[in-house]
Scaffold this motif. Structure first.
Motif: not given
Length: 521
Positions: A187-189, A284-286, A294-300
Protein backbone atom coordinates in the motif's frame (compact mmCIF):
# COMPACT_ATOMS: atom_id res chain seq x y z
CA UNK A 1 37.13 33.81 -26.23
CA UNK A 2 34.76 32.69 -23.46
CA UNK A 3 34.52 29.08 -22.34
CA UNK A 4 32.96 27.25 -19.43
CA UNK A 5 33.82 28.20 -15.86
CA UNK A 6 35.69 24.92 -15.37
CA UNK A 7 38.06 25.86 -18.23
CA UNK A 8 38.86 29.31 -16.90
CA UNK A 9 39.02 28.38 -13.23
CA UNK A 10 42.47 28.02 -11.68
CA UNK A 11 43.45 24.69 -10.17
CA UNK A 12 43.46 26.28 -6.73
CA UNK A 13 39.88 27.52 -7.05
CA UNK A 14 38.80 24.19 -8.53
CA UNK A 15 40.27 22.39 -5.53
CA UNK A 16 38.45 24.76 -3.17
CA UNK A 17 35.14 24.07 -4.92
CA UNK A 18 35.85 20.34 -4.83
CA UNK A 19 36.68 20.54 -1.12
CA UNK A 20 33.44 22.36 -0.33
CA UNK A 21 31.43 19.78 -2.27
CA UNK A 22 33.27 16.98 -0.46
CA UNK A 23 32.42 18.50 2.93
CA UNK A 24 28.76 18.78 1.93
CA UNK A 25 28.84 15.18 0.76
CA UNK A 26 30.21 14.03 4.11
CA UNK A 27 27.48 16.02 5.87
CA UNK A 28 24.84 14.30 3.74
CA UNK A 29 26.15 10.90 4.87
CA UNK A 30 26.36 11.99 8.50
CA UNK A 31 22.77 13.27 8.51
CA UNK A 32 21.54 9.79 7.70
CA UNK A 33 24.11 7.93 9.79
CA UNK A 34 23.87 9.93 13.01
CA UNK A 35 20.52 11.77 12.98
CA UNK A 36 18.07 9.58 11.07
CA UNK A 37 16.92 6.19 12.40
CA UNK A 38 16.85 3.09 10.24
CA UNK A 39 14.89 3.69 7.01
CA UNK A 40 12.43 0.86 7.56
CA UNK A 41 11.10 -1.40 10.28
CA UNK A 42 10.03 -5.03 9.85
CA UNK A 43 7.28 -6.29 12.16
CA UNK A 44 6.36 -10.01 12.31
CA UNK A 45 2.69 -10.95 12.60
CA UNK A 46 1.27 -14.36 13.43
CA UNK A 47 -2.22 -14.91 12.07
CA UNK A 48 -4.99 -16.10 14.36
CA UNK A 49 -7.22 -18.94 13.15
CA UNK A 50 -10.80 -17.80 13.50
CA UNK A 51 -14.00 -19.79 12.99
CA UNK A 52 -16.48 -18.35 10.50
CA UNK A 53 -19.67 -20.38 10.70
CA UNK A 54 -21.68 -18.15 8.38
CA UNK A 55 -22.99 -19.83 5.25
CA UNK A 56 -22.04 -16.90 3.02
CA UNK A 57 -18.39 -16.05 3.52
CA UNK A 58 -18.43 -12.81 1.54
CA UNK A 59 -20.54 -10.58 3.76
CA UNK A 60 -19.01 -7.46 5.32
CA UNK A 61 -18.49 -9.08 8.71
CA UNK A 62 -14.87 -8.89 9.81
CA UNK A 63 -13.14 -11.30 12.17
CA UNK A 64 -10.88 -9.71 14.79
CA UNK A 65 -7.97 -11.74 16.23
CA UNK A 66 -8.12 -9.98 19.61
CA UNK A 67 -9.95 -7.23 21.47
CA UNK A 68 -13.46 -6.97 22.94
CA UNK A 69 -15.12 -8.33 19.80
CA UNK A 70 -12.58 -10.99 18.97
CA UNK A 71 -13.51 -14.06 16.99
CA UNK A 72 -13.89 -17.65 18.13
CA UNK A 73 -10.39 -19.09 17.84
CA UNK A 74 -8.83 -22.41 16.99
CA UNK A 75 -5.59 -23.55 18.57
CA UNK A 76 -4.67 -25.82 15.66
CA UNK A 77 -6.19 -27.82 12.85
CA UNK A 78 -6.43 -30.94 14.97
CA UNK A 79 -9.04 -29.11 17.00
CA UNK A 80 -10.85 -28.19 13.79
CA UNK A 81 -10.94 -31.84 12.75
CA UNK A 82 -12.21 -32.95 16.15
CA UNK A 83 -14.93 -30.30 16.05
CA UNK A 84 -15.76 -31.10 12.41
CA UNK A 85 -14.98 -27.58 11.25
CA UNK A 86 -14.34 -27.43 7.50
CA UNK A 87 -11.39 -25.63 5.91
CA UNK A 88 -13.77 -23.18 4.24
CA UNK A 89 -14.96 -22.09 7.69
CA UNK A 90 -11.48 -21.06 8.88
CA UNK A 91 -10.25 -17.47 8.50
CA UNK A 92 -6.71 -16.33 9.24
CA UNK A 93 -6.98 -12.87 10.85
CA UNK A 94 -4.18 -10.33 11.27
CA UNK A 95 -4.56 -6.96 12.98
CA UNK A 96 -2.13 -4.16 12.08
CA UNK A 97 -0.44 -2.92 14.16
CA UNK A 98 0.17 -5.04 17.23
CA UNK A 99 -1.93 -4.36 20.38
CA UNK A 100 -1.55 -0.92 22.04
CA UNK A 101 0.09 0.58 18.94
CA UNK A 102 -1.10 2.81 16.09
CA UNK A 103 -0.04 3.30 12.48
CA UNK A 104 0.93 6.77 11.27
CA UNK A 105 0.98 8.64 7.93
CA UNK A 106 4.70 9.20 8.58
CA UNK A 107 5.20 5.50 7.81
CA UNK A 108 4.49 6.36 4.14
CA UNK A 109 3.91 2.80 2.88
CA UNK A 110 3.27 -0.77 3.99
CA UNK A 111 4.78 -3.83 2.35
CA UNK A 112 3.83 -7.34 3.45
CA UNK A 113 5.36 -10.70 2.65
CA UNK A 114 3.87 -14.05 3.58
CA UNK A 115 5.44 -17.20 4.99
CA UNK A 116 3.52 -20.46 5.14
CA UNK A 117 4.24 -23.14 7.74
CA UNK A 118 3.55 -26.35 5.80
CA UNK A 119 4.00 -29.72 7.49
CA UNK A 120 4.76 -32.94 5.65
CA UNK A 121 2.12 -35.63 5.77
CA UNK A 122 2.06 -38.84 3.78
CA UNK A 123 -1.61 -38.61 2.80
CA UNK A 124 -1.48 -34.86 2.10
CA UNK A 125 1.84 -34.26 0.37
CA UNK A 126 2.85 -31.00 -1.28
CA UNK A 127 2.69 -31.41 -5.04
CA UNK A 128 5.39 -30.11 -7.35
CA UNK A 129 4.65 -26.61 -8.75
CA UNK A 130 1.69 -26.34 -6.41
CA UNK A 131 -0.35 -23.14 -6.33
CA UNK A 132 -2.23 -21.73 -3.38
CA UNK A 133 -5.39 -19.67 -3.81
CA UNK A 134 -5.95 -16.86 -1.32
CA UNK A 135 -9.26 -15.10 -0.69
CA UNK A 136 -8.03 -11.93 1.01
CA UNK A 137 -9.75 -8.81 2.34
CA UNK A 138 -8.34 -5.60 3.81
CA UNK A 139 -10.18 -3.07 5.99
CA UNK A 140 -9.37 0.00 8.10
CA UNK A 141 -10.70 2.12 10.92
CA UNK A 142 -9.40 5.11 12.90
CA UNK A 143 -11.00 4.31 16.23
CA UNK A 144 -11.06 1.05 18.16
CA UNK A 145 -14.86 1.20 18.39
CA UNK A 146 -15.65 2.19 14.79
CA UNK A 147 -16.89 -0.27 12.20
CA UNK A 148 -14.39 -1.67 9.74
CA UNK A 149 -14.43 -0.13 6.25
CA UNK A 150 -13.30 -2.33 3.36
CA UNK A 151 -10.36 -1.15 1.30
CA UNK A 152 -9.91 -4.10 -1.04
CA UNK A 153 -10.95 -7.69 -1.64
CA UNK A 154 -9.30 -10.06 -4.10
CA UNK A 155 -8.66 -13.69 -4.93
CA UNK A 156 -4.97 -14.21 -5.60
CA UNK A 157 -2.88 -17.18 -6.67
CA UNK A 158 0.68 -17.70 -5.48
CA UNK A 159 3.15 -20.36 -6.60
CA UNK A 160 4.70 -22.41 -3.80
CA UNK A 161 8.44 -23.02 -3.93
CA UNK A 162 9.30 -25.38 -1.11
CA UNK A 163 12.01 -27.92 -0.34
CA UNK A 164 12.05 -30.80 2.14
CA UNK A 165 15.41 -31.71 3.64
CA UNK A 166 14.48 -35.17 4.91
CA UNK A 167 13.30 -38.37 3.24
CA UNK A 168 9.54 -38.39 2.76
CA UNK A 169 8.81 -41.29 5.10
CA UNK A 170 6.40 -41.88 7.96
CA UNK A 171 9.14 -40.90 10.41
CA UNK A 172 9.35 -37.45 8.78
CA UNK A 173 5.67 -36.63 9.22
CA UNK A 174 5.18 -33.37 11.08
CA UNK A 175 8.41 -31.80 9.88
CA UNK A 176 8.02 -28.52 8.02
CA UNK A 177 8.92 -27.67 4.46
CA UNK A 178 11.37 -24.84 3.81
CA UNK A 179 9.29 -22.45 1.67
CA UNK A 180 10.22 -19.18 0.01
CA UNK A 181 8.54 -15.98 1.12
CA UNK A 182 5.57 -14.93 -0.99
CA UNK A 183 4.74 -11.33 -1.97
CA UNK A 184 1.46 -10.51 -0.28
CA UNK A 185 0.46 -6.83 -0.24
CA UNK A 186 1.73 -3.30 -0.80
CA UNK A 187 0.00 0.00 0.00
CA UNK A 188 1.41 3.37 -1.01
CA UNK A 189 0.09 5.31 2.00
CA UNK A 190 -0.66 4.74 5.68
CA UNK A 191 -3.54 7.14 6.20
CA UNK A 192 -5.36 5.19 8.92
CA UNK A 193 -4.53 4.01 12.43
CA UNK A 194 -5.72 0.41 12.27
CA UNK A 195 -5.88 -2.21 9.53
CA UNK A 196 -7.36 -5.70 9.47
CA UNK A 197 -6.53 -8.56 7.10
CA UNK A 198 -8.76 -11.62 6.72
CA UNK A 199 -7.34 -14.52 4.73
CA UNK A 200 -9.33 -17.54 3.59
CA UNK A 201 -8.06 -20.66 1.84
CA UNK A 202 -11.10 -21.86 -0.12
CA UNK A 203 -11.06 -25.57 -0.93
CA UNK A 204 -12.82 -27.05 -3.96
CA UNK A 205 -11.86 -30.63 -4.80
CA UNK A 206 -13.78 -30.63 -8.07
CA UNK A 207 -11.99 -27.56 -9.42
CA UNK A 208 -8.69 -28.49 -7.83
CA UNK A 209 -8.53 -25.30 -5.75
CA UNK A 210 -6.08 -25.55 -2.83
CA UNK A 211 -5.62 -29.28 -3.41
CA UNK A 212 -2.14 -30.76 -3.02
CA UNK A 213 -0.70 -27.80 -1.08
CA UNK A 214 0.30 -29.86 1.96
CA UNK A 215 -0.89 -29.43 5.52
CA UNK A 216 -0.79 -25.71 6.31
CA UNK A 217 -0.22 -25.14 10.01
CA UNK A 218 0.11 -21.36 10.21
CA UNK A 219 0.32 -18.21 8.11
CA UNK A 220 2.89 -15.62 9.10
CA UNK A 221 3.18 -12.09 7.73
CA UNK A 222 6.10 -9.68 7.90
CA UNK A 223 5.09 -6.03 7.61
CA UNK A 224 7.65 -3.46 6.46
CA UNK A 225 7.06 0.27 6.73
CA UNK A 226 9.19 3.39 6.64
CA UNK A 227 10.23 4.79 10.01
CA UNK A 228 8.59 8.09 10.91
CA UNK A 229 11.88 9.59 12.12
CA UNK A 230 13.61 8.79 8.83
CA UNK A 231 10.64 10.25 6.91
CA UNK A 232 11.04 13.57 8.71
CA UNK A 233 14.78 13.72 7.96
CA UNK A 234 14.11 12.79 4.33
CA UNK A 235 11.43 15.48 3.95
CA UNK A 236 13.76 18.03 5.53
CA UNK A 237 16.52 17.20 3.03
CA UNK A 238 14.10 17.56 0.12
CA UNK A 239 12.84 20.88 1.46
CA UNK A 240 16.40 22.20 1.77
CA UNK A 241 17.72 20.90 -1.56
CA UNK A 242 14.79 22.07 -3.70
CA UNK A 243 15.59 25.82 -3.53
CA UNK A 244 19.33 25.08 -3.80
CA UNK A 245 18.96 23.38 -7.18
CA UNK A 246 16.33 25.89 -8.32
CA UNK A 247 18.63 28.84 -7.61
CA UNK A 248 21.64 27.36 -9.42
CA UNK A 249 19.38 26.35 -12.32
CA UNK A 250 18.02 29.88 -12.75
CA UNK A 251 21.55 31.31 -12.46
CA UNK A 252 22.89 28.82 -15.01
CA UNK A 253 20.22 29.53 -17.62
CA UNK A 254 20.51 33.28 -17.12
CA UNK A 255 24.24 33.16 -17.94
CA UNK A 256 23.47 31.21 -21.09
CA UNK A 257 20.77 33.62 -22.26
CA UNK A 258 23.16 36.57 -21.79
CA UNK A 259 25.43 35.16 -24.48
CA UNK A 260 25.32 36.23 -28.13
CA UNK A 261 24.69 32.71 -29.41
CA UNK A 262 21.98 30.13 -29.03
CA UNK A 263 22.50 27.45 -26.35
CA UNK A 264 24.40 24.40 -27.57
CA UNK A 265 23.06 20.88 -27.08
CA UNK A 266 25.25 20.11 -24.06
CA UNK A 267 24.03 23.22 -22.24
CA UNK A 268 20.42 22.30 -22.94
CA UNK A 269 20.95 18.76 -21.64
CA UNK A 270 22.59 20.01 -18.43
CA UNK A 271 19.63 22.33 -17.89
CA UNK A 272 17.20 19.45 -18.54
CA UNK A 273 19.13 17.37 -15.99
CA UNK A 274 18.65 20.19 -13.48
CA UNK A 275 14.91 20.19 -14.18
CA UNK A 276 14.66 16.43 -13.64
CA UNK A 277 16.61 16.74 -10.37
CA UNK A 278 14.26 19.50 -9.24
CA UNK A 279 11.30 17.27 -10.14
CA UNK A 280 12.65 14.67 -7.71
CA UNK A 281 13.43 17.23 -5.02
CA UNK A 282 10.06 19.00 -4.83
CA UNK A 283 8.72 17.73 -1.49
CA UNK A 284 5.17 16.90 -2.52
CA UNK A 285 5.40 14.10 0.05
CA UNK A 286 4.43 16.62 2.72
CA UNK A 287 0.86 16.43 1.36
CA UNK A 288 0.80 12.66 1.92
CA UNK A 289 0.71 13.33 5.68
CA UNK A 290 -2.75 14.84 5.39
CA UNK A 291 -4.13 13.06 2.33
CA UNK A 292 -4.60 9.39 1.46
CA UNK A 293 -2.47 9.45 -1.68
CA UNK A 294 -1.90 5.79 -2.46
CA UNK A 295 -0.21 6.70 -5.76
CA UNK A 296 2.86 8.27 -4.14
CA UNK A 297 5.03 5.16 -4.64
CA UNK A 298 4.18 5.10 -8.35
CA UNK A 299 4.77 8.85 -8.61
CA UNK A 300 8.16 8.46 -6.90
CA UNK A 301 9.16 5.72 -9.35
CA UNK A 302 8.20 7.92 -12.31
CA UNK A 303 10.27 10.82 -10.96
CA UNK A 304 13.31 8.64 -10.42
CA UNK A 305 12.89 7.06 -13.84
CA UNK A 306 12.84 10.46 -15.54
CA UNK A 307 15.98 11.55 -13.67
CA UNK A 308 18.00 8.42 -14.40
CA UNK A 309 16.93 8.43 -18.06
CA UNK A 310 18.00 12.06 -18.29
CA UNK A 311 21.26 11.25 -16.48
CA UNK A 312 22.13 8.43 -18.91
CA UNK A 313 21.26 10.67 -21.86
CA UNK A 314 23.49 13.41 -20.45
CA UNK A 315 26.42 11.04 -20.06
CA UNK A 316 26.11 9.88 -23.66
CA UNK A 317 25.75 13.41 -25.06
CA UNK A 318 28.50 14.78 -22.79
CA UNK A 319 30.92 12.11 -23.98
CA UNK A 320 29.77 12.40 -27.59
CA UNK A 321 30.36 16.15 -27.62
CA UNK A 322 33.97 15.47 -26.62
CA UNK A 323 34.60 12.58 -29.01
CA UNK A 324 37.46 13.43 -31.36
CA UNK A 325 35.91 12.51 -34.67
CA UNK A 326 34.48 14.38 -37.63
CA UNK A 327 30.84 13.58 -37.01
CA UNK A 328 28.63 16.64 -36.84
CA UNK A 329 27.04 16.63 -33.42
CA UNK A 330 25.49 19.41 -31.32
CA UNK A 331 22.02 18.18 -32.22
CA UNK A 332 19.87 15.54 -30.55
CA UNK A 333 19.18 13.70 -33.80
CA UNK A 334 22.87 12.79 -33.97
CA UNK A 335 22.46 10.65 -30.85
CA UNK A 336 19.30 8.73 -31.72
CA UNK A 337 21.17 5.41 -31.80
CA UNK A 338 22.38 5.93 -28.21
CA UNK A 339 19.50 7.89 -26.67
CA UNK A 340 16.84 5.81 -28.43
CA UNK A 341 17.55 2.62 -26.45
CA UNK A 342 17.47 4.65 -23.22
CA UNK A 343 14.03 6.02 -24.12
CA UNK A 344 12.77 2.55 -25.08
CA UNK A 345 14.23 0.98 -21.93
CA UNK A 346 12.76 3.69 -19.73
CA UNK A 347 9.37 3.26 -21.36
CA UNK A 348 9.52 -0.51 -20.80
CA UNK A 349 10.35 0.01 -17.12
CA UNK A 350 7.48 2.49 -16.88
CA UNK A 351 5.08 -0.07 -18.37
CA UNK A 352 6.46 -2.70 -15.99
CA UNK A 353 5.92 -0.38 -13.02
CA UNK A 354 2.41 0.47 -14.17
CA UNK A 355 1.64 -3.24 -14.47
CA UNK A 356 2.41 -3.66 -10.76
CA UNK A 357 2.00 -0.44 -8.80
CA UNK A 358 -0.57 0.89 -11.21
CA UNK A 359 -2.74 -2.19 -10.59
CA UNK A 360 -1.99 -2.01 -6.85
CA UNK A 361 -3.86 1.29 -6.69
CA UNK A 362 -7.03 -0.83 -6.98
CA UNK A 363 -5.77 -4.19 -5.76
CA UNK A 364 -2.94 -3.95 -3.20
CA UNK A 365 -2.60 -7.76 -3.18
CA UNK A 366 -1.51 -7.92 -6.82
CA UNK A 367 2.14 -8.70 -7.56
CA UNK A 368 3.77 -9.00 -10.96
CA UNK A 369 6.59 -10.97 -9.34
CA UNK A 370 4.37 -14.00 -9.23
CA UNK A 371 4.89 -14.26 -13.01
CA UNK A 372 8.08 -14.97 -14.96
CA UNK A 373 9.23 -11.50 -15.97
CA UNK A 374 12.78 -10.25 -16.66
CA UNK A 375 14.51 -7.37 -18.33
CA UNK A 376 18.08 -6.29 -19.06
CA UNK A 377 19.57 -2.90 -19.85
CA UNK A 378 23.22 -2.15 -20.68
CA UNK A 379 24.87 1.08 -21.72
CA UNK A 380 28.52 1.58 -22.57
CA UNK A 381 30.63 4.13 -24.38
CA UNK A 382 34.39 4.29 -25.22
CA UNK A 383 35.49 7.80 -24.27
CA UNK A 384 38.66 7.60 -22.21
CA UNK A 385 40.56 5.68 -24.87
CA UNK A 386 39.54 8.22 -27.50
CA UNK A 387 40.67 11.22 -25.46
CA UNK A 388 43.88 9.53 -24.32
CA UNK A 389 44.80 8.55 -27.85
CA UNK A 390 44.63 12.18 -29.00
CA UNK A 391 47.02 13.32 -26.30
CA UNK A 392 49.88 12.07 -28.47
CA UNK A 393 49.43 15.14 -30.67
CA UNK A 394 49.94 17.61 -27.79
CA UNK A 395 53.78 17.63 -27.90
CA UNK A 396 53.64 19.13 -31.39
CA UNK A 397 51.95 22.25 -30.02
CA UNK A 398 53.69 25.27 -28.58
CA UNK A 399 54.50 24.99 -24.85
CA UNK A 400 51.97 27.50 -23.55
CA UNK A 401 49.20 26.13 -25.73
CA UNK A 402 50.09 22.57 -24.80
CA UNK A 403 49.92 23.33 -21.08
CA UNK A 404 46.58 25.06 -21.59
CA UNK A 405 44.98 22.08 -23.29
CA UNK A 406 46.61 19.56 -20.98
CA UNK A 407 44.82 21.36 -18.15
CA UNK A 408 41.52 21.23 -20.03
CA UNK A 409 41.81 17.51 -20.70
CA UNK A 410 42.78 16.92 -17.06
CA UNK A 411 39.61 18.73 -15.96
CA UNK A 412 37.51 16.71 -18.40
CA UNK A 413 38.96 13.41 -17.14
CA UNK A 414 38.55 14.56 -13.55
CA UNK A 415 34.84 15.19 -14.13
CA UNK A 416 34.48 11.81 -15.82
CA UNK A 417 36.13 10.11 -12.84
CA UNK A 418 33.73 11.91 -10.50
CA UNK A 419 30.86 10.72 -12.69
CA UNK A 420 32.06 7.11 -12.51
CA UNK A 421 32.57 7.45 -8.75
CA UNK A 422 28.95 8.63 -8.32
CA UNK A 423 27.67 5.72 -10.37
CA UNK A 424 29.88 3.28 -8.44
CA UNK A 425 28.66 4.66 -5.10
CA UNK A 426 25.07 4.10 -6.18
CA UNK A 427 25.81 0.45 -7.03
CA UNK A 428 27.79 -0.02 -3.79
CA UNK A 429 24.87 1.42 -1.82
CA UNK A 430 22.50 -1.12 -3.34
CA UNK A 431 24.84 -4.01 -2.55
CA UNK A 432 25.63 -2.86 1.00
CA UNK A 433 21.95 -2.30 1.79
CA UNK A 434 21.28 -5.92 0.86
CA UNK A 435 24.05 -7.57 2.90
CA UNK A 436 24.57 -5.41 6.01
CA UNK A 437 22.65 -5.54 9.27
CA UNK A 438 21.67 -1.89 8.86
CA UNK A 439 23.85 -0.30 11.55
CA UNK A 440 27.40 -0.25 12.90
CA UNK A 441 28.43 0.32 16.50
CA UNK A 442 31.53 2.33 17.36
CA UNK A 443 31.71 2.32 21.13
CA UNK A 444 28.60 4.08 22.39
CA UNK A 445 27.85 5.52 18.95
CA UNK A 446 25.45 3.80 16.56
CA UNK A 447 25.71 4.57 12.85
CA UNK A 448 22.71 3.73 10.70
CA UNK A 449 24.44 2.50 7.55
CA UNK A 450 21.37 2.20 5.34
CA UNK A 451 20.10 5.64 6.35
CA UNK A 452 23.55 7.12 5.72
CA UNK A 453 23.63 5.64 2.23
CA UNK A 454 20.10 6.83 1.46
CA UNK A 455 20.78 10.44 2.43
CA UNK A 456 24.37 10.31 1.14
CA UNK A 457 23.50 9.02 -2.34
CA UNK A 458 20.58 11.42 -2.60
CA UNK A 459 22.80 14.32 -1.57
CA UNK A 460 25.54 13.12 -3.93
CA UNK A 461 23.40 13.32 -7.05
CA UNK A 462 22.15 16.76 -6.03
CA UNK A 463 25.74 17.93 -5.57
CA UNK A 464 26.67 16.34 -8.89
CA UNK A 465 23.96 18.25 -10.76
CA UNK A 466 24.79 21.42 -8.83
CA UNK A 467 28.48 21.09 -9.75
CA UNK A 468 27.66 20.46 -13.42
CA UNK A 469 25.54 23.58 -13.74
CA UNK A 470 28.10 25.68 -11.88
CA UNK A 471 31.24 24.42 -13.64
CA UNK A 472 29.75 24.26 -17.13
CA UNK A 473 28.03 27.63 -17.01
CA UNK A 474 29.55 30.11 -19.48
CA UNK A 475 32.44 32.04 -17.97
CA UNK A 476 32.42 35.83 -17.87
CA UNK A 477 36.13 35.82 -18.71
CA UNK A 478 37.04 36.53 -22.35
CA UNK A 479 40.38 36.13 -24.07
CA UNK A 480 41.31 38.99 -26.35
CA UNK A 481 42.87 38.42 -29.75
CA UNK A 482 46.34 39.22 -28.46
CA UNK A 483 45.96 36.97 -25.45
CA UNK A 484 44.42 34.06 -27.30
CA UNK A 485 46.91 34.14 -30.18
CA UNK A 486 49.92 35.72 -28.56
CA UNK A 487 50.11 34.41 -25.00
CA UNK A 488 49.14 30.90 -25.98
CA UNK A 489 51.46 30.90 -28.97
CA UNK A 490 48.84 29.91 -31.53
CA UNK A 491 49.56 30.78 -35.13
CA UNK A 492 46.90 31.79 -37.60
CA UNK A 493 46.68 28.34 -39.16
CA UNK A 494 46.07 26.72 -35.78
CA UNK A 495 43.49 29.31 -34.85
CA UNK A 496 41.71 28.86 -38.15
CA UNK A 497 41.42 25.12 -37.59
CA UNK A 498 40.57 25.57 -33.94
CA UNK A 499 37.54 27.71 -34.70
CA UNK A 500 36.17 26.29 -37.93
CA UNK A 501 32.95 25.22 -36.19
CA UNK A 502 32.42 28.51 -34.33
CA UNK A 503 30.02 31.11 -35.68
CA UNK A 504 29.93 33.43 -32.65
CA UNK A 505 32.41 34.83 -30.20
CA UNK A 506 30.97 32.73 -27.40
CA UNK A 507 31.62 29.30 -28.87
CA UNK A 508 31.62 25.76 -27.53
CA UNK A 509 33.98 24.66 -24.78
CA UNK A 510 37.73 24.56 -25.37
CA UNK A 511 37.89 20.78 -25.05
CA UNK A 512 35.10 20.51 -27.63
CA UNK A 513 37.04 22.75 -30.01
CA UNK A 514 40.25 20.83 -29.41
CA UNK A 515 38.41 17.63 -30.28
CA UNK A 516 37.16 19.22 -33.53
CA UNK A 517 40.68 20.34 -34.49
CA UNK A 518 42.23 16.94 -33.87
CA UNK A 519 39.51 15.22 -35.87
CA UNK A 520 40.09 17.54 -38.81
CA UNK A 521 43.84 17.01 -38.70
Amino acid sequence: MAGAIIENMSTRKLCIVGGILLVLQVIAFLVGGLIAPSPTTAVPYMSVKCIDVRKNHHKTKWLMPWGPNHCKKLKDFDEAVSRQIEANDIVFAVHIPLPSKEMSPWFQFMLFIMQLDIAFKMDNDLKENAEITLDVSLAYRDDMFDDWEEIAHAIEIRKLKCTFGSPKTVESEGRHYDCDFLPFMEIGSVAHKYYLINIRLPVNDRKGINVGIGEIKDIRLVGIHQNGGFTKVWFAMKTFLTPSILIIMVWYWRRITLMTRAPVLLEKVIFALGISMTFINIPVEWFSIGFDWTWMLLFGDIRQGIFYAMLLSFWIIFCGEHMMDQNERNRLSGYWKQVGPIAVGSFCLFVFDMCERGVQLKNPFYSIWTTEVGTELAVSFPVFRNISGKQSSLPAMSKARRLHYEGLIFRFKFLMLITLACAAMTVIFFIVSQVTEGHWKWGDMTIQVNSAFFTGIYGMWNLYVFALMFLYAPSHKNYGEDQSNGDLGVNSGEELQLTTTITHVDGPTEVYKLARKEAQE
